[in-house]
Design an enzyme around this catalytic site. Structure first.
Site, mmCIF file in Angstrom:
data_model
loop_
_atom_site.group_PDB
_atom_site.id
_atom_site.type_symbol
_atom_site.label_atom_id
_atom_site.label_comp_id
_atom_site.label_asym_id
_atom_site.label_seq_id
_atom_site.Cartn_x
_atom_site.Cartn_y
_atom_site.Cartn_z
ATOM 1 N N CYS A 85 25.730 81.971 33.628
ATOM 2 C CA CYS A 85 25.193 83.019 34.491
ATOM 3 C C CYS A 85 23.880 82.544 35.147
ATOM 4 O O CYS A 85 23.905 81.673 35.982
ATOM 5 C CB CYS A 85 25.031 84.324 33.711
ATOM 6 S SG CYS A 85 24.882 85.795 34.759
ATOM 7 N N HIS A 202 30.380 84.996 30.830
ATOM 8 C CA HIS A 202 29.613 84.853 29.586
ATOM 9 C C HIS A 202 30.518 84.575 28.384
ATOM 10 O O HIS A 202 30.976 85.510 27.720
ATOM 11 C CB HIS A 202 28.841 86.145 29.308
ATOM 12 C CG HIS A 202 27.656 86.358 30.175
ATOM 13 N ND1 HIS A 202 26.388 85.927 29.842
ATOM 14 C CD2 HIS A 202 27.536 86.978 31.378
ATOM 15 C CE1 HIS A 202 25.533 86.271 30.781
ATOM 16 N NE2 HIS A 202 26.211 86.906 31.738
ATOM 17 N N GLU A 204 29.597 83.559 25.493
ATOM 18 C CA GLU A 204 28.920 84.002 24.268
ATOM 19 C C GLU A 204 29.163 85.485 23.995
ATOM 20 O O GLU A 204 29.031 85.944 22.849
ATOM 21 C CB GLU A 204 27.415 83.696 24.339
ATOM 22 C CG GLU A 204 26.576 84.627 25.169
ATOM 23 C CD GLU A 204 26.662 84.419 26.680
ATOM 24 O OE1 GLU A 204 25.892 85.078 27.401
ATOM 25 O OE2 GLU A 204 27.493 83.595 27.120
#
Length: 230
Positions: A85, A202, A204
């Site tokens: 990002c 993302h 994560e």
């Protein structure tokens, strides 16, 4: 190995990345950008957020900080680097990867789950997937539209440096499943080395089983794969 997660003023996904990596058994620590890279750094995450308040352009000021010069040197030495990002914006602004991320076609901040098609399965970041596999990963950005001139895009395509594309659940691409207007539905690209990658979604946030999809785990496992010489 120890993955250094670079925190800038305005970073807000550094702890997400730390928790996700540690859940996978990968040692990680958050590093304040002014402190420089620790000597034991064997992997680097440029996390999401709004470094320097996104002044000038998203990622532009962070890309010129002294620690990013260290990141570029480490990347040139083969240390795996993942920009996510805002970290992807920093990666492009600093020259780690080609292209740029700019304002979404909608001109709005977008936070939603998207489908991604794996374009290659022989890089550290994608070896845990199959080529053509569709995974679900969230996005959260206002400047996520990938732009690059046609000639350089053709070079990336020819060199196999497109990692992920936005798609539908069947793996089909097109404007209807492109959340931000990214050129050719590109969601993630490789640097000149396959150990360097940036992506707007993302991974994560798609790693911990208790918060939903775990489809992003394979991306973060890239640090292990790169460390093993994959």
């Amino acid at each position: 190995m120890t993955v250094s997660i670079i925190r800038f003023g305005g970073s807000n996904c550094d702890r997400d990345a730390e928790r996700a990596l540690e859940h996978l058994g990968i040692d990680a620590e958050i590093v304040w950008h002014e402190d420089g890279l620790p000597t034991d750094t064997s992997g680097i995450v440029l996390p999401g957020g709004f470094s320097y308040g996104d002044y000038l352009r998203a990622g532009a000021m962070a890309a010129r900080s002294p620690i990013v010069a260290e990141v570029r040197e480490a990347a040139a030495d083969g240390v795996p680097v993942l920009g996510v990002c805002n970290g992807a914006q920093i990666g492009c602004e600093s020259g780690l990867t080609e292209g740029a991320f700019t304002t979404n076609e909608s001109a709005r901040f977008q936070c939603e789950h998207v489908s991604l098609r794996v374009e290659r399965d022989d890089t550290p970041w994608t070896i845990r997937y199959d080529e053509g596999e569709v995974i679900e990963v969230p996005i959260a950005h206002g400047e996520g539209r990938y732009e690059i001139d046609d000639d350089r895009l053709a070079t990336l395509e020819d060199e196999g440096r497109i990692l992920f594309r936005y798609c539908d659940e069947n793996g089909e691409t097109g404007p209807d499943v492109n959340p931000n207007g990214s050129k050719h539905n590109v969601a993630g690209v490789l640097g000149e080395r396959e150990t360097v990658a940036v992506l707007m979604p993302h991974p994560e946030r798609a790693t911990l089983p208790d918060v939903g999809s775990t489809d992003g785990q394979g991306v973060l496992r890239g640090f292990e794969e790169a460390d093993s010489g994959t």
